[in-house]
Design a protein around this motif. Structure first.
Motif, PDB file in Angstrom:
ATOM      1  N   ALA A  96       0.828  -1.215   0.000  1.00 18.85           N
ATOM      2  CA  ALA A  96       0.000   0.000   0.000  1.00 18.85           C
ATOM      3  C   ALA A  96       0.859   1.261   0.000  1.00 18.85           C
ATOM      4  CB  ALA A  96      -0.933  -0.011   1.205  1.00 18.85           C
ATOM      5  N   VAL A  97       1.883   1.283   0.840  1.00 19.42           N
ATOM      6  CA  VAL A  97       2.758   2.463   0.916  1.00 19.42           C
ATOM      7  C   VAL A  97       3.523   2.645  -0.398  1.00 19.42           C
ATOM      8  CG1 VAL A  97       4.791   3.412   2.085  1.00 19.42           C
ATOM      9  CG2 VAL A  97       2.934   2.431   3.425  1.00 19.42           C
ATOM     10  N   SER A  98       3.976   1.557  -0.988  1.00 23.55           N
ATOM     11  CA  SER A  98       4.684   1.653  -2.271  1.00 23.55           C
ATOM     12  C   SER A  98       3.762   2.167  -3.366  1.00 23.55           C
ATOM     13  CB  SER A  98       5.244   0.294  -2.670  1.00 23.55           C
ATOM     14  OG  SER A  98       6.188  -0.143  -1.730  1.00 23.55           O
ATOM     15  N   PHE A  99       2.524   1.672  -3.392  1.00 29.45           N
ATOM     16  CA  PHE A  99       1.561   2.135  -4.385  1.00 29.45           C
ATOM     17  C   PHE A  99       1.288   3.628  -4.224  1.00 29.45           C
ATOM     18  CE2 PHE A  99      -2.875   3.090  -5.415  1.00 29.45           C
ATOM     19  CZ  PHE A  99      -2.859   2.837  -6.766  1.00 29.45           C
ATOM     20  N   LEU A 100       1.050   4.054  -2.989  1.00 35.21           N
ATOM     21  CA  LEU A 100       0.792   5.482  -2.754  1.00 35.21           C
ATOM     22  C   LEU A 100       2.013   6.332  -3.108  1.00 35.21           C
ATOM     23  CD1 LEU A 100      -1.214   5.380   0.588  1.00 35.21           C
ATOM     24  CD2 LEU A 100      -2.060   5.929  -1.693  1.00 35.21           C
ATOM     25  N   GLY A 101       3.203   5.824  -2.810  1.00 36.65           N
ATOM     26  CA  GLY A 101       4.410   6.568  -3.145  1.00 36.65           C
ATOM     27  C   GLY A 101       4.590   6.730  -4.644  1.00 36.65           C
ATOM     28  N   VAL A 102       4.374   5.656  -5.393  1.00 44.08           N
ATOM     29  CA  VAL A 102       4.548   5.724  -6.844  1.00 44.08           C
ATOM     30  C   VAL A 102       3.486   6.608  -7.483  1.00 44.08           C
ATOM     31  CG1 VAL A 102       4.488   4.360  -8.966  1.00 44.08           C
ATOM     32  CG2 VAL A 102       5.777   3.535  -7.017  1.00 44.08           C
ATOM     33  N   THR A 103       2.229   6.473  -7.057  1.00 40.73           N
ATOM     34  CA  THR A 103       1.168   7.267  -7.693  1.00 40.73           C
ATOM     35  C   THR A 103       1.275   8.747  -7.339  1.00 40.73           C
ATOM     36  OG1 THR A 103      -0.329   6.679  -5.889  1.00 40.73           O
ATOM     37  CG2 THR A 103      -0.479   5.383  -7.905  1.00 40.73           C
ATOM     38  N   SER A 104       1.510   9.068  -6.065  1.00 44.23           N
ATOM     39  CA  SER A 104       1.636  10.488  -5.711  1.00 44.23           C
ATOM     40  C   SER A 104       2.927  11.073  -6.282  1.00 44.23           C
ATOM     41  CB  SER A 104       1.579  10.672  -4.199  1.00 44.23           C
ATOM     42  OG  SER A 104       2.607   9.950  -3.579  1.00 44.23           O
TER      43      SER A 104
END
Length: 127
Positions: A53-61
């Motif tokens: 989840a944190v990786s996904f949020l980091g990549v998208t933001s």
């Protein structure tokens, strides 16, 4: 410092922060891929889910910051239809929505002629 130079520095900082978020998210996904593929096969743990989840949020933001920079704060103009909450008492025609057969139930009893359907007991619009 002039306003143009300050804006350029802010823009570059936002884009650099976006790039760093993409790199950090990518490293998190690489770590997650290694951990998940280790034998023996196992169910996903809470830690793996959090890393994902944190990786996904980091990549998208990070992608949003990299491409938009300071334009991420630009105001967005809403159409008049969505600018204010709808009045619940308005008919479908007053809301500027194209009326359909299925939207006639929104009108309630306001001018629509209804009759009972003998087969299903549904209310249908008479023609």
């Amino acid at each position: 410092m002039t306003a143009g130079k300050k804006s350029l520095i802010q823009n570059l900082c936002f884009r650099l922060a976006g790039l760093l978020l993409i790199i950090a998210g990518g490293l998190g996904l690489k770590l997650l891929c290694r951990v998940v593929n280790l034998p023996p096969a196992h169910e996903a743990t809470l830690t793996e889910m959090v890393v994902a989840a944190v990786s996904f949020l980091g990549v998208t933001s990070g992608t949003a910051l990299l491409f938009l920079g300071t334009h991420i704060f630009d105001p967005v103009r809403l159409s008049d239809r969505w600018a204010e909450p709808p009045d619940r008492q308005m008919t479908v025609e007053q809301r500027h929505i194209a009326p359909t057969q299925s939207s006639s139930h929104f009108d309630g009893e306001a001018g629509a002629q209804h009759r009972s359907d003998p087969k299903g007991g549904r209310r249908v619009r008479s023609s």
